[in-house]
Structure formats: structure tokens, C-alpha cells
Design a protein around this motif. Structure first.
Motif, PDB file in Angstrom:
ATOM      1  N   HIS A 183       1.181  -1.286  -0.121  1.00 28.74           N
ATOM      2  CA  HIS A 183      -0.228  -0.185  -0.176  1.00 28.74           C
ATOM      3  C   HIS A 183       0.853   1.010  -0.123  1.00 28.74           C
ATOM      4  O   HIS A 183       0.906   2.014   1.306  1.00 28.74           O
ATOM      5  CB  HIS A 183      -1.055   0.184   0.792  1.00 28.74           C
ATOM      6  CG  HIS A 183      -1.500  -0.958   1.367  1.00 28.74           C
ATOM      7  ND1 HIS A 183      -1.121  -1.987   1.770  1.00 28.74           N
ATOM      8  CD2 HIS A 183      -3.264  -1.353   0.871  1.00 28.74           C
ATOM      9  CE1 HIS A 183      -2.077  -3.045   1.733  1.00 28.74           C
ATOM     10  NE2 HIS A 183      -3.131  -2.924   1.624  1.00 28.74           N
ATOM     11  N   PRO A 184       1.367   1.088  -0.911  1.00 27.22           N
ATOM     12  CA  PRO A 184       2.667   2.321  -1.156  1.00 27.22           C
ATOM     13  C   PRO A 184       1.932   4.071  -0.800  1.00 27.22           C
ATOM     14  O   PRO A 184       2.437   4.796  -0.103  1.00 27.22           O
ATOM     15  CB  PRO A 184       2.845   2.344  -2.382  1.00 27.22           C
ATOM     16  CG  PRO A 184       2.148   1.283  -3.097  1.00 27.22           C
ATOM     17  CD  PRO A 184       1.463   0.654  -2.383  1.00 27.22           C
ATOM     18  N   GLN A 185       0.683   4.044  -1.340  1.00 32.77           N
ATOM     19  CA  GLN A 185      -0.067   5.539  -1.329  1.00 32.77           C
ATOM     20  C   GLN A 185      -0.773   5.977   0.207  1.00 32.77           C
ATOM     21  O   GLN A 185      -0.521   6.638   0.962  1.00 32.77           O
ATOM     22  CB  GLN A 185      -0.971   6.113  -2.697  1.00 32.77           C
ATOM     23  CG  GLN A 185      -0.992   5.391  -3.844  1.00 32.77           C
ATOM     24  CD  GLN A 185       0.330   6.775  -4.716  1.00 32.77           C
ATOM     25  OE1 GLN A 185       0.660   6.965  -3.536  1.00 32.77           O
ATOM     26  NE2 GLN A 185       0.728   6.952  -5.732  1.00 32.77           N
ATOM     27  N   GLU A 186      -1.064   4.635   0.606  1.00 30.35           N
ATOM     28  CA  GLU A 186      -1.298   4.955   2.030  1.00 30.35           C
ATOM     29  C   GLU A 186      -0.253   5.212   2.929  1.00 30.35           C
ATOM     30  O   GLU A 186      -0.685   5.793   3.987  1.00 30.35           O
ATOM     31  CB  GLU A 186      -2.076   3.706   2.525  1.00 30.35           C
ATOM     32  CG  GLU A 186      -3.510   3.623   1.481  1.00 30.35           C
ATOM     33  CD  GLU A 186      -3.861   2.266   0.587  1.00 30.35           C
ATOM     34  OE1 GLU A 186      -3.035   2.354  -0.252  1.00 30.35           O
ATOM     35  OE2 GLU A 186      -4.792   2.152   0.220  1.00 30.35           O
ATOM     36  N   PHE A 187       1.028   4.300   3.032  1.00 25.39           N
ATOM     37  CA  PHE A 187       2.107   4.537   3.170  1.00 25.39           C
ATOM     38  C   PHE A 187       2.332   5.816   3.298  1.00 25.39           C
ATOM     39  O   PHE A 187       2.982   6.579   4.455  1.00 25.39           O
ATOM     40  CB  PHE A 187       2.541   3.544   3.153  1.00 25.39           C
ATOM     41  CG  PHE A 187       4.694   4.043   3.787  1.00 25.39           C
ATOM     42  CD1 PHE A 187       4.556   3.366   4.681  1.00 25.39           C
ATOM     43  CD2 PHE A 187       5.584   4.830   3.282  1.00 25.39           C
ATOM     44  CE1 PHE A 187       5.825   3.366   5.752  1.00 25.39           C
ATOM     45  CE2 PHE A 187       6.696   5.159   3.378  1.00 25.39           C
ATOM     46  CZ  PHE A 187       6.880   4.100   5.191  1.00 25.39           C
ATOM     47  N   THR A 188       2.326   6.523   1.631  1.00 20.52           N
ATOM     48  CA  THR A 188       2.890   7.867   1.591  1.00 20.52           C
ATOM     49  C   THR A 188       2.084   8.934   2.432  1.00 20.52           C
ATOM     50  O   THR A 188       1.930   9.590   3.235  1.00 20.52           O
ATOM     51  CB  THR A 188       2.904   8.475   0.220  1.00 20.52           C
ATOM     52  OG1 THR A 188       3.275   7.408  -0.456  1.00 20.52           O
ATOM     53  CG2 THR A 188       3.290   9.966   0.051  1.00 20.52           C
ATOM     54  N   LEU A 189       1.457   8.731   3.102  1.00 20.37           N
ATOM     55  CA  LEU A 189      -0.544   9.360   3.278  1.00 20.37           C
ATOM     56  C   LEU A 189       0.351  10.101   5.074  1.00 20.37           C
ATOM     57  O   LEU A 189       0.309  11.120   5.239  1.00 20.37           O
ATOM     58  CB  LEU A 189      -1.631   8.887   2.873  1.00 20.37           C
ATOM     59  CG  LEU A 189      -3.001  10.130   3.388  1.00 20.37           C
ATOM     60  CD1 LEU A 189      -2.956  11.787   2.878  1.00 20.37           C
ATOM     61  CD2 LEU A 189      -4.160   9.419   3.399  1.00 20.37           C
TER      62      LEU A 189
END
Length: 239
Positions: free
Chosen positions: A106-112
Motif C-alpha cells: 500500500h505505497p500510497q497509503e503509506f505515503t499519506l
């Protein structure tokens, strides 16, 4: 069913749709794509109508962060459920490996959650809702009844001592709220410093992998991660 109840159910359904669409935009295009205008367009409503649910984009983003942290907590809890509470090393390894596995998936959730500025200064990673509780619960169990090696306060740099003293009190308070009776002498400033270093190294390794920033091409970074975990767990007395 009363009109008020129907209205409340309608509001709850719309709120759910807003968050679902916000999550879809996050996953497909990243945090910068999550705007009230884009959500309104996808839902077929006007942007001003969203202000009945959220005061601003920042307000929506904070709720979205909380949703992501809840999902991460469920993922970590599922992994921990397979490890006996008495297996302190197994529990620590499970939560660390679960965090890496979730982040890579979940790279985008991690980024957020972990790589985007937050409007709340108190939202440091280890205090973020359900996700933070999982980490602190595992740490608290080890501190309360496990072999965690107490770290000397003398190891703390003078420049960090005041910040770590506040961090220590925050950790003790959060653990107590989760029903963990951790003796204060088991969590001194030196041990808080060790916990901070543990998290920084864990987070740093995972972030480098998520963002493809390891200093050399690596076909499989898992052995590097496992070597780092071996070092960390040995440093705190878990073998």
C-alpha cells in the motif's frame, strides 16, 4: 422509521461514499489527487456540499489518515493473533514484518500517513490511533514481563534528554490507557531512547524500500530487512 433517522442514515451513507472515493483517488493517483473538487465530481455532487461533512480538505485528509491507520492495525492484529503473547520475540518480529508487508502493498497509503505533513503536531507515528496502540501494546508486554534489556540513561545525548523525557511520559500514559502495567523503572529515558532508535531504523528501512531509494539495486530486499531486525532485537535483549 422517523424522518430524522432516515436523514441520519442518508448522511452516514454519503460520508461513507466520500471516504471511499477519497481512498480510491489516493490509491490511484496519490495524496495530491485527494481534493474536494475531485471527490465531488466523481460523486456527482457540488464541491460546496462536501463542506457539510468536512470543514476543509485537511479535515478530510485527517479522517482518511485515521481510516488507513485502522486498516493497518487490523492487518497487524491479524498477524499477531497467530503468535502466542508469551513469545515476545515472535510478537516483535510479527509486527515489524507486518508493517513492512503492508507498506510495500500500500505505497500510497503509506505515503499519506508516514511521508506527508500532518496538520497536527502531536500526530507522531507511535501515537497515531489504532496503529500506534498495536506497536505500544507489543512493546509494553515485553517491557512488563519480557527480557527487554533496560537501557542506561547515561546513553542519552544531553541535547535529546528533555525531549525524550516527554516522550517517555507519553509512552507510559499510552501504555496505561491500553491496560499495560509497565513499571516506571523499566521504561527510563535510556529505554525510551532505545525505542525511538528502534522505530527510526524500522521506519527508515521500510521507507527506503517503498520509495525505491536503497543505495544500490536489490532484487530482494528481504534479507537486508531481516538482518536489520536481527540487530534491533538483539540490541533490546530479544534473541
Amino acid at each position: 422509521m422517523t424522518q430524522a433517522t432516515r436523514r441520519e442514515r442518508g448522511r452516514t451513507g454519503t460520508d461513507r461514499d466520500i471516504r471511499r472515493q477519497a481512498r480510491a483517488l489516493l490509491v490511484s493517483d496519490g495524496p495530491q489527487a485527494v481534493t474536494l473538487r475531485a471527490i465531488a465530481r466523481e460523486l456527482g455532487i457540488t464541491a460546496p456540499a462536501l463542506y457539510r461533512y468536512y470543514a476543509s480538505r485537511e479535515d478530510l485528509i485527517e479522517h482518511l489518515r485515521a481510516d488507513v491507520c485502522d486498516d493497518l492495525a487490523v492487518h497487524l492484529a491479524d498477524g499477531l493473533a497467530e503468535v502466542p503473547e508469551s513469545d515476545h520475540l515472535g510478537q516483535v518480529l510479527a509486527v515489524c514484518r507486518g508493517f513492512r508487508r503492508w507498506a510495500l502493498a500500500h505505497p500510497q497509503e503509506f505515503t499519506l500517513v508516514f511521508a506527508s505533513p500532518s496538520g497536527h503536531a502531536s500526530n507522531h507515528h507511535l501515537a497515531r490511533g489504532s496503529f500506534g496502540r498495536i506497536f505500544l501494546t507489543v512493546a509494553g508486554r515485553v517491557l512488563a514481563s519480557g527480557p527487554w534489556a533496560t537501557q542506561p540513561d547515561s546513553a542519552v545525548p544531553d541535547a535529546l534528554r528533555a525531549d525524550l523525557a516527554a516522550f517517555r511520559l507519553d509512552l507510559l500514559a499510552n501504555m496505561a490507557r491500553n491496560g499495560l502495567d509497565v513499571p516506571e523503572n523499566r521504561l527510563g529515558v535510556g529505554t525510551a531512547f532505545a525505542m525511538l532508535r528502534f522505530w527510526v531504523r524500522l521506519y527508515g528501512q521500510v521507507a527506503l524500500e517503498v520509495f525505491g531509494q536503497l543505495p544500490m539495486p536489490v532484487v530482494d530486499a528481504a534479507p537486508l530487512f531481516e538482518a536489520m531486525l536481527a540487530d534491533l532485537t538483539e540490541e533490546i535483549g530479544l534473541r
